[in-house]
Design an enzyme around this catalytic site. Structure first.
Site, PDB file in Angstrom:
ATOM      1  N   ASP A  71       0.821  -1.201   0.000  1.00  0.00           N
ATOM      2  CA  ASP A  71       0.000   0.000   0.000  1.00  0.00           C
ATOM      3  C   ASP A  71       0.861   1.259   0.000  1.00  0.00           C
ATOM      4  OD1 ASP A  71      -2.279  -1.522   0.132  1.00  0.00           O
ATOM      5  OD2 ASP A  71      -2.593  -1.250   2.287  1.00  0.00           O
ATOM      6  N   LYS A 105      -3.956   2.613  -2.639  1.00  0.00           N
ATOM      7  CA  LYS A 105      -5.335   3.088  -2.702  1.00  0.00           C
ATOM      8  C   LYS A 105      -5.455   4.237  -1.712  1.00  0.00           C
ATOM      9  CE  LYS A 105      -8.618  -0.008  -2.829  1.00  0.00           C
ATOM     10  NZ  LYS A 105      -9.106   0.234  -4.203  1.00  0.00           N
ATOM     11  N   ILE A 133      -8.633  -4.220   9.848  1.00  0.00           N
ATOM     12  CA  ILE A 133      -9.267  -2.975  10.268  1.00  0.00           C
ATOM     13  C   ILE A 133      -9.272  -2.011   9.088  1.00  0.00           C
ATOM     14  CG2 ILE A 133      -9.210  -1.030  11.889  1.00  0.00           C
ATOM     15  CD1 ILE A 133      -9.764  -3.622  13.284  1.00  0.00           C
ATOM     16  N   THR A 191      -2.803  -1.476  14.546  1.00  0.00           N
ATOM     17  CA  THR A 191      -3.589  -0.471  13.861  1.00  0.00           C
ATOM     18  C   THR A 191      -3.280   0.918  14.410  1.00  0.00           C
ATOM     19  OG1 THR A 191      -5.838   0.115  13.176  1.00  0.00           O
ATOM     20  CG2 THR A 191      -5.575  -0.679  15.429  1.00  0.00           C
ATOM     21  N   MET A 216      -9.792   7.795   8.551  1.00  0.00           N
ATOM     22  CA  MET A 216     -10.089   8.388   7.241  1.00  0.00           C
ATOM     23  C   MET A 216     -11.191   9.438   7.347  1.00  0.00           C
ATOM     24  SD  MET A 216     -10.047   4.715   5.237  1.00  0.00           S
ATOM     25  CE  MET A 216     -11.153   3.994   6.478  1.00  0.00           C
TER      26      MET A 216
END
Length: 267
Positions: free
Chosen positions: A52, A74, A110, A135, A189
């Site tokens: 990523d 992404k 997650i 996370t 996000m």
């Protein structure tokens, strides 16, 4: 990397009689010291690494020099690889007898779309394993030395996505539950939707003085942290130069180590 490039790589993969496999590995928030021993061991056996955008270069360097590295980033609001193309590439590489490591920032399970990838691989009969990672929400708590479930103020913790497919707040969020003052909420996000998020929480009864932590680049030397109140978050916009995570709840009041205010600007 554009989807057409991924498709080209997939079509050119050589098939082998040797069975391939895919391992989804959590790369943590950035600092390679956050990797588990198993994650490091698996990464060092990779033949192909699909990684990523948010995976740090320091983590990627732990893969063997001869391993092929393919970016499949992404990111919201940017040109990104299509999930279907990523799935197809993993399948073709694994069917070609390769050990594919799908390296994901944070924890794969997650908000990492791991469920879609696992389902696609299992439909093709490809062996898949998951190695968990730390996370960002838990790394933030550790770096601020703040318990998300301090028994004096929080009896539960909830991880919440801050945007849906259309970039807005998800329509099916339970606002009554999100306004619970006895729960610590970590929003992922949520950079674009932070102001609306705060206004809705205020509307549903969460106290205006509820402490808020806004952080970016958690787990990296470039980390920035800002402490404000919920009513202040409702009036501010968050710049989108780097990924943002937001902690809301009384547990955040005990947070230490606030630094910098460059994430925020007046709306």
């Amino acid at each position: 990397m554009k989807p057409v490039t991924l498709a080209a790589k997939a079509s050119s993969a050589n098939h082998s009689l040797r069975p391939g496999r895919v391992t989804l590995v959590g790369a943590g928030p950035g600092d390679p010291d956050y990797l588990t021993v198993k994650a490091m061991r698996v990464l060092q056996t990779a033949e192909v690494v699909l990684f990523d955008d948010l995976v740090s270069p320091a983590v990627l360097e732990l893969a063997p020099l001869e391993a092929e590295r393919i970016p499949v980033g992404k990111r919201g609001g940017r040109v990104s690889c299509r999930q279907d193309d990523i799935n197809a590439l993993m399948i073709v590489l694994a069917k070609g007898g390769r050990h594919v490591v799908r390296l994901k920032s944070g924890d794969p399970m997650i908000f990492g779309r791991a469920g879609e990838e696992i389902a696609a691989l299992e439909r093709e009969g490809i062996a898949v394993e998951v190695v968990p990672g730390i996370t960002a929400g838990l790394a933030l708590a550790a770096e601020l030395r703040t318990s998300l479930t301090h028994r004096d103020c929080a009896q539960s913790v909830r991880f919440v996505t801050g945007h849906a497919r259309d970039g807005k707040l998800p329509r099916n969020l339970d606002w009554h539950a999100l306004a619970d003052p006895a729960t610590t909420h970590i929003y992922y996000m949520a950079g674009r939707t932070a102001g609306e998020l705060a206004r809705r929480l205020l509307f549903h009864g969460l106290d205006a003085s509820t402490p808020v932590v806004v952080a970016s680049d958690v787990g990296r030397v470039t980390r920035q942290v800002t402490h404000i109140r919920l009513d202040q978050l409702a009036e501010l916009e968050i710049e989108l130069e780097c990924p943002v995570i937001i902690g809301i709840g009384e547990a955040m009041r005990a947070a230490q180590g606030a630094e910098g205010t460059s994430l925020l600007r007046a709306g």
